[in-house]
Design an enzyme around this catalytic site. Structure first.
Site, short mmCIF file in Angstrom:
data_model
loop_
_atom_site.label_atom_id
_atom_site.label_comp_id
_atom_site.label_asym_id
_atom_site.label_seq_id
_atom_site.Cartn_x
_atom_site.Cartn_y
_atom_site.Cartn_z
N LYS A 181 0.86 -1.19 0.00
CA LYS A 181 0.00 0.00 0.00
C LYS A 181 0.89 1.23 0.00
O LYS A 181 2.04 1.15 0.45
CB LYS A 181 -0.90 0.02 1.25
CG LYS A 181 -2.15 0.84 1.09
CD LYS A 181 -3.24 0.07 0.37
CE LYS A 181 -4.48 0.89 0.16
NZ LYS A 181 -5.60 0.04 -0.30
P1 NAD Z 1 -12.99 7.92 -2.43
O1 NAD Z 1 -11.96 8.92 -2.09
O2 NAD Z 1 -13.43 7.82 -3.86
O3 NAD Z 1 -14.31 8.17 -1.55
C1 NAD Z 1 -14.26 8.21 -0.16
C2 NAD Z 1 -15.62 8.63 0.37
O4 NAD Z 1 -15.59 8.60 1.80
C3 NAD Z 1 -16.01 10.07 -0.02
O5 NAD Z 1 -17.41 10.14 -0.21
C4 NAD Z 1 -15.60 10.87 1.22
O6 NAD Z 1 -16.32 12.08 1.35
C5 NAD Z 1 -15.98 9.86 2.31
N1 NAD Z 1 -15.26 10.10 3.56
C6 NAD Z 1 -13.96 10.46 3.74
N2 NAD Z 1 -13.69 10.61 5.04
C7 NAD Z 1 -14.85 10.34 5.70
C8 NAD Z 1 -15.23 10.35 7.06
N3 NAD Z 1 -14.35 10.70 8.01
N4 NAD Z 1 -16.51 10.01 7.38
C9 NAD Z 1 -17.40 9.69 6.42
N5 NAD Z 1 -17.10 9.67 5.10
C10 NAD Z 1 -15.85 10.01 4.76
O7 NAD Z 1 -12.44 6.51 -1.88
P2 NAD Z 1 -12.82 5.06 -2.38
O8 NAD Z 1 -11.85 4.65 -3.42
O9 NAD Z 1 -14.28 4.98 -2.61
O10 NAD Z 1 -12.44 4.21 -1.06
C11 NAD Z 1 -13.35 4.06 0.02
C12 NAD Z 1 -12.91 2.90 0.90
O11 NAD Z 1 -12.87 1.70 0.10
C13 NAD Z 1 -11.51 3.04 1.50
O12 NAD Z 1 -11.49 2.44 2.77
C14 NAD Z 1 -10.64 2.24 0.53
O13 NAD Z 1 -9.45 1.77 1.14
C15 NAD Z 1 -11.59 1.11 0.20
N6 NAD Z 1 -11.26 0.41 -1.04
C16 NAD Z 1 -11.22 1.10 -2.24
C17 NAD Z 1 -10.93 0.40 -3.41
C18 NAD Z 1 -10.94 1.08 -4.76
O14 NAD Z 1 -10.85 0.37 -5.77
N7 NAD Z 1 -11.08 2.39 -4.84
C19 NAD Z 1 -10.66 -0.97 -3.35
C20 NAD Z 1 -10.73 -1.63 -2.13
C21 NAD Z 1 -11.04 -0.92 -0.99
#
Ligand code: NAD
Length: 410
Positions: free
Chosen positions: A102
């Site tokens: 990561k």
């Molecule tokens: P992103 O940046 O596209 O979206 C994150 C969302 O969470 C946004 O709506 C943001 O406003 C919200 N957010 C941020 N801080 C917050 C808080 N303190 N309280 C409530 N909401 C909050 O990110 P993403 O890619 O959608 O990732 C979201 C989660 O999924 C993360 O934990 C990431 O590690 C996990 N994840 C993402 C992927 C991927 O392919 N993008 C894959 C596996 C896991």
């Protein structure tokens, strides 16, 4: 408990159940390599800001290191280290030939301009370029980063080492990205939630769903779950949530975000606080934002039928136990959000072969792998009478330990 302590807790419990010798446990518990770099950034107004960036390679027994890059204020070494370890277990569980890694830059991407983000990304890529590579370590998007970030990373790496599309996944399709990668994590969450509902003897169609986080993963999970017949009643972002007990129109909500910064001002719903949202009555709760949001302070107020962890590490070990005791099943992160890395694997394969798959093939293969892994986790949980998380960790740790043993790591 820090994010790494929480991730380690689940690993050590699994190592206990598997009877893993202390010396082997030590190899699997810690990172193989941790790189911390300084990322100086010339801001648009001429000031120089200095950020910290990290790339942690946890374990490479099963293949090249693989994992996303996070831009977030909380992305320090401990958090990145925890996420790297989770990638090792996730990649083993979904059975893609990768180890776990990561990366992150501790910054607030929302306050940086596009040109600042581009300079930051190019500088960070140059700083970590010595330890990444198509057969060494392949970054991807995570929170705060997206396909555009990956395009800059690919270009910055290419300027040093020549055209190398397979250096990152989650790229724009025009640059060799895979069709279906953008929505893959959300699609995987929905495949997993449907399979879990079936296994738990619950209905998915008309089930009420609440999703915390409306970014890449949360939006696609909401959209695809609605299309599959679930009723998404609340979603949120960092500011707060939008709640409508009759169900939200996800496309209209997304349309609203073309001009507005938050879902809270959407006229088709009432506003709700992020903490409150987690405690609303629903059939399926999907945390899809940050880690540690279900904790000892709110675990006894969670009313969901079951939880599907789209975010990484959203449930603390104490809350995990509290929910288990109340009969609330949790589909763990290393299974539920593995759709993204699965399609990243397909993208990497396509880049190496210089051969493009079509969307139907990507979605077919994704569904096959997500369904198989979900069934394996449920079968293992039944067989050993443990939670789904324990079963998922046991399957993953067993596979990594076996690969490490055969390679001679131990
Ligand atoms: P992103 O940046 O596209 O979206 C994150 C969302 O969470 C946004 O709506 C943001 O406003 C919200 N957010 C941020 N801080 C917050 C808080 N303190 N309280 C409530 N909401 C909050 O990110 P993403 O890619 O959608 O990732 C979201 C989660 O999924 C993360 O934990 C990431 O590690 C996990 N994840 C993402 C992927 C991927 O392919 N993008 C894959 C596996 C896991």
């Amino acid at each position: 408990m820090t994010p790494f302590e929480a991730a380690s807790f689940f690993f050590h419990q699994s190592a206990d159940r598997l009877g893993l010798a202390d010396e082997k446990r030590e190899v699997l518990a810690s990172s193989y390599r941790e790189l911390a770099v300084q990322v100086p950034l010339r801001m648009d107004d001429g000031r120089l800001a200095v950020y910290r960036g990290y790339r942690v390679q946890h374990n490479g027994a099963r293949g090249p290191y693989k994992g996303g890059i996070r831009y977030h204020e909380s992305a320090d070494l401990d958090e990145v280290r925890a996420l790297a370890a989770l990638m090792t277990w996730k990649n083993a569980l979904i059975d893609v030939p990768f180890g776990g890694a990561k990366g992150g830059v501790q910054c607030e991407p929302g306050v940086l301009s596009v040109s600042e983000l581009e300079r930051l990304t190019r500088r960070f890529t140059a700083m970590i370029s010595y330890i990444i590579g198509v057969n060494r370590d392949i970054p991807a998007p995570d929170m705060g980063t997206n396909a555009q970030t990956m395009a800059w990373m690919m270009d910055a790496y290419g300027q040093r080492y020549g055209y190398t599309p397979g250096i990152v996944t989650g790229k724009p399709v025009e640059l060799g990205g895979s069709p279906g990668r953008e929505e893959a994590t959300g699609r995987g969450v929905v495949i997993c939630a449907r399979e879990a509902a079936k296994r738990l003897g619950k209905q998915f169609r008309d089930a009420t769903m609440i999703i915390q986080g409306f970014g890449n993963v949360g939006y696609w999970a909401a959209k695809l779950a609605s299309e599959a017949g679930a009723k998404v009643v609340a979603v949120s972002d960092v500011v707060g949530g939008a709640y409508n007990p009759y169900g939200l129109d996800i496309d209209a909500l997304m349309g609203h975000l073309q001009d507005e910064l938050s879902v809270t001002s959407y006229s088709g719903a009432g506003a709700v606080e992020n903490d409150e949202l987690l405690e609303l009555d629903c059939d399926i709760l999907v945390p899809a934002a940050i880690q540690g949001v279900i904790h000892s302070g709110n675990a006894d107020r969670i009313k969901a039928g079951f939880v599907v962890e789209a975010a990484n590490g959203p449930t603390s070990p104490v809350a995990d136990l509290a929910l288990q005791e109340r009969g609330i099943h949790i589909v763990p992160d290393i299974l539920a959000n593995a759709g993204g890395v699965t399609v990243s694997y397909f993208e990497w394969v396509q880049n190496i072969q210089q051969f493009r798959w079509d969307l139907d093939q990507v979605n077919f293969e994704l569904k096959k792998r997500m369904t198989k892994a979900t069934q394996q986790v449920f079968a293992r949980a039944e067989e050993q009478s443990t939670s789904l998380r324990d079963a998922a960790f046991d399957l993953a740790v067993e596979r990594v330990a076996r690969a490490a043993e055969i390679r001679g790591y131990f």
